[in-house]
Enzyme design. Sequence first.
Site, mmCIF file in Angstrom:
data_model
loop_
_atom_site.group_PDB
_atom_site.id
_atom_site.type_symbol
_atom_site.label_atom_id
_atom_site.label_comp_id
_atom_site.label_asym_id
_atom_site.label_seq_id
_atom_site.Cartn_x
_atom_site.Cartn_y
_atom_site.Cartn_z
ATOM 1 C CE LYS A 197 -4.508 0.760 0.426
ATOM 2 N NZ LYS A 197 -5.574 -0.223 0.165
HETATM 3 N N1 GLU Z 1 -7.351 0.012 -2.915
HETATM 4 C C1 GLU Z 1 -8.112 -1.175 -3.168
HETATM 5 C C2 GLU Z 1 -8.132 -2.051 -1.938
HETATM 6 O O1 GLU Z 1 -7.964 -1.591 -0.839
HETATM 7 C C3 GLU Z 1 -7.664 -1.892 -4.427
HETATM 8 C C4 GLU Z 1 -6.242 -2.364 -4.447
HETATM 9 C C5 GLU Z 1 -5.789 -2.926 -5.790
HETATM 10 O O2 GLU Z 1 -6.592 -3.012 -6.699
HETATM 11 O O3 GLU Z 1 -4.614 -3.253 -5.867
HETATM 12 O O4 GLU Z 1 -8.426 -3.212 -2.017
#
Ligand code: GLU
Length: 419
Positions: A109
């Site tokens: 993240k």
């Molecule tokens: N931000 C989204 C999540 O928390 C998607 C992450 C992604 O598609 O890599 O799942």
Amino acid sequence: MLTAAREVSVFGDAIAYFNEAASLLDLEAGMRRLLTKPSRQIIFSIPFQRDSGELEVYTGYRVQYNFARGPAKGGIRYHPGVTLDEVTALAFWMTWKCAVVDLPFGGGKGGVTCDPTTLSKGELERITRRYAAELVEVVGPDKDVPAPDVGTTPQIMAWFFDTYSMHTRQHTPSVVTGKPLELGGSRGRVEATGRGVSLVALAQMAEMGIEPKNARIAIQGFGNVGSVAAKMFADRGCSIVGISDVSGGYYNERGIDIAGATAYSQEHHSLEGYRGGDRVTNQAILETPCDVLVPAALEKQLTVENAPRVHAKLIVEGANGPTTPEADHIFHERGIVVIPDILANAGGVTVSYFEWAQDRAGYFWRESEVNERLAEIMLENFARVRELAATRNVPYRTAAYMLAINRVVQSMNIRGVYA
Ligand code: GLU
């Protein structure tokens, strides 16, 4: 790494959920130590020029939590509340989220501590390009693949892709997912998280005998997840009695006109001034009389304070980490079923996986194909979680963590720990 006060650490809460499942799996101490530490945390400055010419410096983060099953995967958040602690917790959750739906990814993240609503398009572009440039060596289709999260958009992913491709001198769409269709995005990606939320919610409602046409649903957060889930529920005949965003909550016991609210929110960039329901607070939406509650905003919304006042029989976590462990225990005691974030909102990353695969193959799927495969993956893994929850007599959250931890540990054991 953690903030001093236990009660404000998001990562600390996340670890509490992990520990509960880990103890039921008899995970050995060394493996537990390894899985409760991020592989890599990167913090850097992002200097950028404001439209006024003034030089500003923001802070950027990328946490690559685990690589056992594949490259790190997870969104980039632009929000004033972004901290290393929060990004670490979110990367930790991505690890289990990818594993619970069996994707060949680890967890990651990123984030920038900023308020994107106050930034111009040019400022956002400059921040994003500098953010991407700082990460050129550590991201990539086989290293770490970012995506949108709170406060970021397909346009921001396009700038990320372009900056990376310019630096590496290679057209590399699979470095990032959630891109616009014109640049190798996947059909169905924008709707995927909300679609997944509604899929698992409807499956569980059927299990509990809640008929969609009699269901009253309240949704906190009216962004990409909440508004799309609301539409999917409304299409199935459910009544959306409450919605909310940062501007406040809107309650209408006869049901909110979701198409109207979505159009209003798109036009005004918020629900502020929306007249289709009685005005309540964003927090009050969580305590609204309803059958199903979907927290689809930020972390730590359902706490020891409001958990005793929640009316819903079913909570479906569209957001990451919306429920504190204390609130989760209250729900369990009260017999309220919770479909945990790592499963409920996994639809987004599942279609991100499809996008990554399509980009690498250079071959794109029809939207119906994307949606069918999404439903298959979500419902199949939800069935596994349900089965495990029944055999081990544990809540869905614990079962989801158990399934995910098992998958990660199996990969780690086969690879061996390079120690
Ligand atoms: N931000 C989204 C999540 O928390 C998607 C992450 C992604 O598609 O890599 O799942």
